[in-house]
Design a protein around this motif. Sequence first.
Motif, PDB file in Angstrom:
ATOM      1  N   MET A   1      18.852 -17.613   2.476  1.00 39.75           N
ATOM      2  CA  MET A   1      17.866 -16.558   2.188  1.00 39.75           C
ATOM      3  C   MET A   1      16.481 -17.064   2.551  1.00 39.75           C
ATOM      4  SD  MET A   1      17.081 -14.617  -1.420  1.00 39.75           S
ATOM      5  CE  MET A   1      15.775 -13.395  -1.493  1.00 39.75           C
ATOM      6  N   SER A   2      15.766 -16.291   3.360  1.00 45.24           N
ATOM      7  CA  SER A   2      14.440 -16.706   3.798  1.00 45.24           C
ATOM      8  C   SER A   2      13.417 -16.445   2.706  1.00 45.24           C
ATOM      9  CB  SER A   2      14.049 -15.964   5.073  1.00 45.24           C
ATOM     10  OG  SER A   2      14.013 -14.575   4.837  1.00 45.24           O
ATOM     11  N   MET A   3      12.432 -17.326   2.620  1.00 49.64           N
ATOM     12  CA  MET A   3      11.368 -17.170   1.634  1.00 49.64           C
ATOM     13  C   MET A   3      10.337 -16.179   2.132  1.00 49.64           C
ATOM     14  SD  MET A   3      12.151 -19.047  -0.911  1.00 49.64           S
ATOM     15  CE  MET A   3      10.570 -19.132  -1.764  1.00 49.64           C
ATOM     16  N   PRO A   4       9.826 -15.314   1.278  1.00 47.79           N
ATOM     17  CA  PRO A   4       8.801 -14.358   1.727  1.00 47.79           C
ATOM     18  C   PRO A   4       7.502 -15.071   2.087  1.00 47.79           C
ATOM     19  CG  PRO A   4       9.069 -14.256  -0.650  1.00 47.79           C
ATOM     20  CD  PRO A   4      10.171 -15.153  -0.145  1.00 47.79           C
ATOM     21  N   PHE A   5       6.768 -14.471   3.047  1.00 43.14           N
ATOM     22  CA  PHE A   5       5.499 -15.068   3.477  1.00 43.14           C
ATOM     23  C   PHE A   5       4.465 -14.910   2.369  1.00 43.14           C
ATOM     24  CE2 PHE A   5       1.446 -14.958   5.778  1.00 43.14           C
ATOM     25  CZ  PHE A   5       1.538 -16.158   6.450  1.00 43.14           C
ATOM     26  N   TYR A   6       3.819 -16.020   2.028  1.00 41.76           N
ATOM     27  CA  TYR A   6       2.870 -16.006   0.913  1.00 41.76           C
ATOM     28  C   TYR A   6       1.462 -15.723   1.417  1.00 41.76           C
ATOM     29  CZ  TYR A   6      -0.122 -17.571  -2.875  1.00 41.76           C
ATOM     30  OH  TYR A   6      -1.086 -17.639  -3.849  1.00 41.76           O
ATOM     31  N   VAL A   7       0.770 -14.816   0.726  1.00 34.15           N
ATOM     32  CA  VAL A   7      -0.643 -14.528   0.973  1.00 34.15           C
ATOM     33  C   VAL A   7      -1.349 -14.581  -0.369  1.00 34.15           C
ATOM     34  CG1 VAL A   7      -2.321 -12.862   1.843  1.00 34.15           C
ATOM     35  CG2 VAL A   7      -0.092 -13.063   2.948  1.00 34.15           C
ATOM     36  N   SER A   8      -2.435 -15.309  -0.433  1.00 33.41           N
ATOM     37  CA  SER A   8      -3.167 -15.429  -1.690  1.00 33.41           C
ATOM     38  C   SER A   8      -3.744 -14.070  -2.093  1.00 33.41           C
ATOM     39  CB  SER A   8      -4.298 -16.450  -1.549  1.00 33.41           C
ATOM     40  OG  SER A   8      -5.252 -15.990  -0.597  1.00 33.41           O
ATOM     41  N   PRO A   9      -3.870 -13.804  -3.393  1.00 32.61           N
ATOM     42  CA  PRO A   9      -4.448 -12.525  -3.832  1.00 32.61           C
ATOM     43  C   PRO A   9      -5.860 -12.299  -3.306  1.00 32.61           C
ATOM     44  CG  PRO A   9      -3.350 -13.627  -5.657  1.00 32.61           C
ATOM     45  CD  PRO A   9      -3.373 -14.610  -4.520  1.00 32.61           C
ATOM     46  N   GLU A  10      -6.658 -13.364  -3.207  1.00 37.11           N
ATOM     47  CA  GLU A  10      -8.013 -13.204  -2.697  1.00 37.11           C
ATOM     48  C   GLU A  10      -8.004 -12.728  -1.239  1.00 37.11           C
ATOM     49  OE1 GLU A  10      -6.828 -15.859  -4.116  1.00 37.11           O
ATOM     50  OE2 GLU A  10      -7.928 -16.098  -6.011  1.00 37.11           O
ATOM     51  N   GLN A  11      -7.142 -13.341  -0.418  1.00 33.69           N
ATOM     52  CA  GLN A  11      -7.064 -12.938   0.977  1.00 33.69           C
ATOM     53  C   GLN A  11      -6.508 -11.528   1.121  1.00 33.69           C
ATOM     54  OE1 GLN A  11      -8.255 -14.687   3.560  1.00 33.69           O
ATOM     55  NE2 GLN A  11      -7.748 -12.945   4.896  1.00 33.69           N
ATOM     56  N   LEU A  12      -5.548 -11.172   0.281  1.00 36.54           N
ATOM     57  CA  LEU A  12      -4.974  -9.833   0.331  1.00 36.54           C
ATOM     58  C   LEU A  12      -6.018  -8.776  -0.007  1.00 36.54           C
ATOM     59  CD1 LEU A  12      -2.508  -7.992   0.613  1.00 36.54           C
ATOM     60  CD2 LEU A  12      -2.030  -8.398  -1.816  1.00 36.54           C
ATOM     61  N   MET A  13      -6.811  -9.004  -1.061  1.00 40.28           N
ATOM     62  CA  MET A  13      -7.843  -8.042  -1.426  1.00 40.28           C
ATOM     63  C   MET A  13      -8.934  -7.963  -0.356  1.00 40.28           C
ATOM     64  SD  MET A  13      -6.987  -6.578  -4.262  1.00 40.28           S
ATOM     65  CE  MET A  13      -5.306  -6.636  -3.609  1.00 40.28           C
ATOM     66  N   LYS A  14      -9.266  -9.101   0.253  1.00 43.12           N
ATOM     67  CA  LYS A  14     -10.276  -9.105   1.307  1.00 43.12           C
ATOM     68  C   LYS A  14      -9.801  -8.303   2.524  1.00 43.12           C
ATOM     69  CE  LYS A  14     -13.044 -12.174   4.218  1.00 43.12           C
ATOM     70  NZ  LYS A  14     -12.673 -11.445   5.464  1.00 43.12           N
ATOM     71  N   ASP A  15      -8.550  -8.482   2.895  1.00 41.05           N
ATOM     72  CA  ASP A  15      -8.023  -7.731   4.036  1.00 41.05           C
ATOM     73  C   ASP A  15      -7.991  -6.233   3.750  1.00 41.05           C
ATOM     74  OD1 ASP A  15      -7.693 -10.115   5.325  1.00 41.05           O
ATOM     75  OD2 ASP A  15      -5.544 -10.292   4.889  1.00 41.05           O
ATOM     76  N   ARG A  16      -7.612  -5.852   2.545  1.00 37.75           N
ATOM     77  CA  ARG A  16      -7.580  -4.433   2.191  1.00 37.75           C
ATOM     78  C   ARG A  16      -8.981  -3.841   2.152  1.00 37.75           C
ATOM     79  NH1 ARG A  16      -2.684  -2.761  -0.029  1.00 37.75           N
ATOM     80  NH2 ARG A  16      -3.673  -1.193  -1.350  1.00 37.75           N
ATOM     81  N   ALA A  17      -9.949  -4.617   1.665  1.00 37.67           N
ATOM     82  CA  ALA A  17     -11.325  -4.130   1.640  1.00 37.67           C
ATOM     83  C   ALA A  17     -11.884  -3.976   3.049  1.00 37.67           C
ATOM     84  CB  ALA A  17     -12.197  -5.081   0.822  1.00 37.67           C
ATOM     85  N   ASP A  18     -11.615  -4.944   3.921  1.00 42.23           N
ATOM     86  CA  ASP A  18     -12.083  -4.832   5.303  1.00 42.23           C
ATOM     87  C   ASP A  18     -11.462  -3.631   5.997  1.00 42.23           C
ATOM     88  OD1 ASP A  18     -13.579  -7.092   4.945  1.00 42.23           O
ATOM     89  OD2 ASP A  18     -12.124  -8.452   5.869  1.00 42.23           O
TER      90      ASP A  18
ATOM     91  N   GLY B   1      -0.056  -2.967  -4.052  1.00 43.35           N
ATOM     92  CA  GLY B   1       0.365  -3.479  -2.751  1.00 43.35           C
ATOM     93  C   GLY B   1       1.370  -2.596  -2.045  1.00 43.35           C
ATOM     94  N   GLY B   2       1.789  -1.508  -2.680  1.00 46.07           N
ATOM     95  CA  GLY B   2       2.804  -0.658  -2.083  1.00 46.07           C
ATOM     96  C   GLY B   2       2.278   0.338  -1.078  1.00 46.07           C
ATOM     97  N   GLU B   3       0.987   0.652  -1.086  1.00 46.63           N
ATOM     98  CA  GLU B   3       0.411   1.617  -0.153  1.00 46.63           C
ATOM     99  C   GLU B   3      -0.966   1.137   0.273  1.00 46.63           C
ATOM    100  OE1 GLU B   3      -0.535   5.390  -1.949  1.00 46.63           O
ATOM    101  OE2 GLU B   3      -0.449   4.521  -3.951  1.00 46.63           O
ATOM    102  N   LYS B   4      -1.427   1.680   1.387  1.00 48.63           N
ATOM    103  CA  LYS B   4      -2.726   1.264   1.904  1.00 48.63           C
ATOM    104  C   LYS B   4      -3.839   1.846   1.040  1.00 48.63           C
ATOM    105  CE  LYS B   4      -4.084   4.919   5.087  1.00 48.63           C
ATOM    106  NZ  LYS B   4      -5.368   5.130   4.391  1.00 48.63           N
ATOM    107  N   PRO B   5      -5.003   1.210   0.998  1.00 47.71           N
ATOM    108  CA  PRO B   5      -6.121   1.760   0.218  1.00 47.71           C
ATOM    109  C   PRO B   5      -6.672   3.020   0.869  1.00 47.71           C
ATOM    110  CG  PRO B   5      -6.842  -0.155   1.451  1.00 47.71           C
ATOM    111  CD  PRO B   5      -5.357  -0.076   1.631  1.00 47.71           C
ATOM    112  N   TYR B   6      -7.271   3.866   0.060  1.00 46.99           N
ATOM    113  CA  TYR B   6      -7.920   5.070   0.575  1.00 46.99           C
ATOM    114  C   TYR B   6      -9.174   4.676   1.356  1.00 46.99           C
ATOM    115  CZ  TYR B   6      -5.195   8.781  -1.658  1.00 46.99           C
ATOM    116  OH  TYR B   6      -4.208   9.659  -1.992  1.00 46.99           O
ATOM    117  N   GLU B   7      -9.327   5.246   2.533  1.00 46.17           N
ATOM    118  CA  GLU B   7     -10.505   4.998   3.374  1.00 46.17           C
ATOM    119  C   GLU B   7     -11.546   6.082   3.099  1.00 46.17           C
ATOM    120  OE1 GLU B   7      -9.299   4.060   7.534  1.00 46.17           O
ATOM    121  OE2 GLU B   7      -7.269   4.285   6.726  1.00 46.17           O
ATOM    122  N   VAL B   8     -12.067   6.113   1.893  1.00 43.98           N
ATOM    123  CA  VAL B   8     -12.990   7.164   1.481  1.00 43.98           C
ATOM    124  C   VAL B   8     -14.072   6.572   0.582  1.00 43.98           C
ATOM    125  CG1 VAL B   8     -11.272   9.017   1.618  1.00 43.98           C
ATOM    126  CG2 VAL B   8     -11.586   7.795  -0.525  1.00 43.98           C
ATOM    127  N   GLU B   9     -15.222   7.237   0.586  1.00 46.26           N
ATOM    128  CA  GLU B   9     -16.257   7.073  -0.429  1.00 46.26           C
ATOM    129  C   GLU B   9     -16.641   8.463  -0.905  1.00 46.26           C
ATOM    130  OE1 GLU B   9     -19.602   4.736   0.648  1.00 46.26           O
ATOM    131  OE2 GLU B   9     -18.472   2.860   0.725  1.00 46.26           O
TER     132      GLU B   9
END
Length: 312
Positions: free
Chosen positions: A1-18, A114-122
């Motif tokens: 069984m392959s291990m899932p790719f790890y991404v730190s929470p900080e990097q994940l939130m930064k990518d979603r914000a960008d 983490g299940g859906e993309k963030p809304y691109e709205v203000e």
Amino acid sequence: MSMPFYVSPEQLMKDRADFARKGIGRGRSVVAVQYADGVLFVSENPSQALHKISEIYDRIAFAAVGRYNEFENLRIAGVRLADMRGYAYDRRDVTGRGLANAYAQTLGTIFSSGGEKPYEVEVFVAEIGDEAADDQVYRLTYDGQVADEHGYAVMGGATEQVVAYLKERYAEGAPLQDAVRLAVAALGHSDSGDRVIPDEHLEVAVLDRTRTQPRKFKRIMPPRLAELLGERGPETPDQPSPDDDAVGGAPSAPATDDPADPTDQVSGGVPPLEDPTTGEPPVAPPADEPPPAQPPVAPPAPPHPGEPPIAP
């Protein structure tokens, strides 16, 4: 069984914000300005069918920038929430603060999931009171943060340039005409130069406390908008970008009306004939130079004696 790719929470939130900021930055700016009788919303919107500024309830308005399908879902949810609360309790229990808190919870939950993309709205949520001091303008970002704005606020597009323009020229308690002119001029301001946005490309609405109806939201139609803006000079709408449907490229040179002009070489036309000896196109004589003289034609020889004359 392959291990899932790890991404730190900080990097994940930064990518979603960008990701969300890039989508919002592609939208055209919306400006909210508080004036003497209420709150003004102005946006550059060439579409006559899709509105970025709408009414939520009697004294509450909604404005957004970003993906239309996403902020339209938020608007519809806000209308339903306001109607249900006003019907179950009292119309005075529907407030802009309560609606902004509901939007903040929804946007924050979607952003952190983490299940859906963030809304691109203000989103702007504005409510007017009986006095100017009671007016409220809330700005909600893609991650659910809420900011209480005063005087003016901008979201989407070239926010820095528009905010800098408003900061230098905004005056508290200005009449509607001055507020409209300031907001429209701010939307057309950029580092490369100011432009005049056509009236039909502007979406303008107000929350006006001086209206006698319970509903204080009102759209400003193009005839009324033209009166408020007055003479502004030639219109300079946005140039089509490479992503637009318009075909770019420089126009071809116009064709010359004179068919005898040998220098007329329109793109796709027939080039002039070449000189068989030199291989170069012939040089046309100057227009003021007379044509070369033709050699004299010798008279016909006299007929031989005894032959009938030749008819001319």
